[in-house]
Design an enzyme around this catalytic site. Sequence first.
Site, short mmCIF file in Angstrom:
data_model
loop_
_atom_site.label_atom_id
_atom_site.label_comp_id
_atom_site.label_asym_id
_atom_site.label_seq_id
_atom_site.Cartn_x
_atom_site.Cartn_y
_atom_site.Cartn_z
CB SER A 10 -0.99 0.01 1.17
OG SER A 10 -1.91 -1.04 1.01
CG HIS A 11 4.55 1.35 -0.01
ND1 HIS A 11 4.47 0.40 0.98
CD2 HIS A 11 5.50 0.93 -0.86
CE1 HIS A 11 5.36 -0.54 0.74
NE2 HIS A 11 5.99 -0.25 -0.38
CB ALA A 12 3.98 4.40 -5.19
#
Length: 143
Positions: A57-59
């Site tokens: 849940s991130h980039a």
Amino acid sequence: MISSVLALTGNVTSSELQIIGDDRGSLIALEQGRDIPFDVRRAYYIFNTKTGVSRGSHAHFRLEQYIICLSGKCKILIDDGVTQESIWLDAPNKAIHIKKLIWREMHDFSEDCVLLVFASNHYDEGDYLRNYDDFLRAVKRYA
Ligand code: T46
């Protein structure tokens, strides 16, 4: 064989790694420059993930990663800000190369899942985009 996964940016590719097998079992060799297309500055592995848990849940602004599921399986959702795709990482000869500005979420971990990740840089919390709206703004600005 290398194939592009998200058409928009070309920032995700998946590859089928060559298994060198003989009657004792199997072996896969990864060489920097040939298989892993960046200088590896860090490796880490994720294991013992509890049932029902999601990770990621991130980039990343700049980081590139090369991910292989050594044992078990999990599903990875990748998103370039326009298109989303879910891929099962369910074999030790399946690798996924994720470049910058790709949102990722990992779900449906099996109990025996071991994810090995090679990364192009050292750990830097400042490189993470952990908010989806910030990620979309970064895609518009830099992708
Ligand atoms: C990614 C996916 C696939 C460190 O101290 N050093 C490290 O190299 C890493 C990767 C993490 N950490 C710390 C930071 C957090 O306190 O370990 C804790 C868990 O990290 P995080 O919540 O970011 O883990 P995941 O599984 O959600 O994401 C990880 C990577 O962080 C990320 O870059 O793409 O695996």
